[in-house]
Write a protein that holds these residues in place. Structure first.
Motif, PDB file in Angstrom:
ATOM      1  N   UNK A  86      31.658  31.954  28.766  1.00  0.00           N
ATOM      2  CA  UNK A  86      31.018  32.030  29.387  1.00  0.00           C
ATOM      3  C   UNK A  86      29.590  30.709  28.136  1.00  0.00           C
ATOM      4  N   UNK A  87      29.346  30.531  27.423  1.00  0.00           N
ATOM      5  CA  UNK A  87      28.896  29.958  26.275  1.00  0.00           C
ATOM      6  C   UNK A  87      29.436  28.310  27.013  1.00  0.00           C
ATOM      7  N   UNK A  88      30.589  28.423  27.051  1.00  0.00           N
ATOM      8  CA  UNK A  88      31.292  27.056  27.955  1.00  0.00           C
ATOM      9  C   UNK A  88      30.581  26.512  29.267  1.00  0.00           C
ATOM     10  N   UNK A  89      29.997  27.268  29.819  1.00  0.00           N
ATOM     11  CA  UNK A  89      29.641  27.278  31.231  1.00  0.00           C
ATOM     12  C   UNK A  89      30.408  27.708  31.960  1.00  0.00           C
ATOM     13  N   UNK A  90      31.255  28.937  32.332  1.00  0.00           N
ATOM     14  CA  UNK A  90      32.162  28.941  33.280  1.00  0.00           C
ATOM     15  C   UNK A  90      31.741  30.258  33.748  1.00  0.00           C
ATOM     16  N   UNK A  91      32.139  30.624  35.441  1.00  0.00           N
ATOM     17  CA  UNK A  91      31.166  31.465  35.431  1.00  0.00           C
ATOM     18  C   UNK A  91      32.386  33.034  35.572  1.00  0.00           C
ATOM     19  N   UNK A  92      33.526  32.421  35.717  1.00  0.00           N
ATOM     20  CA  UNK A  92      34.793  33.612  35.460  1.00  0.00           C
ATOM     21  C   UNK A  92      35.842  33.606  34.778  1.00  0.00           C
ATOM     22  N   UNK A  93      36.525  34.461  34.847  1.00  0.00           N
ATOM     23  CA  UNK A  93      37.879  34.492  33.619  1.00  0.00           C
ATOM     24  C   UNK A  93      38.539  35.498  34.404  1.00  0.00           C
ATOM     25  N   UNK A  94      39.512  34.849  34.387  1.00  0.00           N
ATOM     26  CA  UNK A  94      41.085  36.204  34.765  1.00  0.00           C
ATOM     27  C   UNK A  94      42.356  36.044  34.072  1.00  0.00           C
ATOM     28  N   UNK A  95      42.876  36.747  34.595  1.00  0.00           N
ATOM     29  CA  UNK A  95      44.192  36.874  33.767  1.00  0.00           C
ATOM     30  C   UNK A  95      44.573  37.664  34.665  1.00  0.00           C
ATOM     31  N   UNK A  96      46.423  37.814  34.628  1.00  0.00           N
ATOM     32  CA  UNK A  96      47.005  38.084  34.771  1.00  0.00           C
ATOM     33  C   UNK A  96      48.365  39.480  34.251  1.00  0.00           C
ATOM     34  N   UNK A  97      48.770  40.906  34.749  1.00  0.00           N
ATOM     35  CA  UNK A  97      49.263  41.580  33.814  1.00  0.00           C
ATOM     36  C   UNK A  97      49.988  41.946  34.771  1.00  0.00           C
ATOM     37  N   UNK A  98      51.414  43.075  34.210  1.00  0.00           N
ATOM     38  CA  UNK A  98      52.852  43.282  34.651  1.00  0.00           C
ATOM     39  C   UNK A  98      51.777  44.607  35.744  1.00  0.00           C
TER      40      UNK A  98
END
Length: 145
Positions: A86-98
């Protein structure tokens, strides 16, 4: 718990020694470590989304998250990874789990399940690949920043 910056070699060494099913990511945007009493107990690698469709320049992906099993470290690292994005200016973060994982650490830090994905074998005659990574069904989790 204390967040610390990490260099790629130190992160890779930690992941190689403790991650259940993946080697360290080859490239990333940043890495964060978690220390308890001066001991490194977890790391997170964050980079561009692996899926080209999701790589829109405004989204990052948690590529690897690895801990020694210390309580609450996963939640701590997911939270820090999202905060930095967020501080870097991105709007979304994702990840994958099993599919076999419950996502409690993600739920605890405000992420939501976005999609179920089908397992896929990436090896084909035109582009052979060798991997030990799981090809089972997974869940994609996301956090709007």
């Amino acid at each position: 718990m204390k967040a610390i910056p990490l260099e790629r070699p130190e992160t890779a060494e930690f992941i190689k020694s403790l991650h259940r099913h993946h080697p360290p990511a080859h490239a990333d945007k940043y890495r964060i470590g978690c220390e308890i009493d001066g001991k490194l107990v977890g790391v997170v690698q964050v980079g561009r989304p692996v899926s080209r469709i999701l790589d829109d320049g405004k989204t990052l992906e948690v590529l690897r998250l690895c801990t020694d099993g210390s309580p609450n470290v996963c939640s701590f690292l997911y939270s820090r990874a999202a905060r930095v994005a967020k501080e870097l200016g991105y709007r979304k973060i994702i990840t994958y789990i099993l599919d076999s994982e419950n996502g409690d650490s993600l739920k605890a830090t405000g992420w939501h399940k976005e999609a179920d994905t089908q397992g896929k074998h990436w090896n084909c005659p035109s582009r052979p690949r060798e991997t030990n990574a799981p090809t089972c069904n997974k869940q994609r989790w996301a956090k709007e920043l």
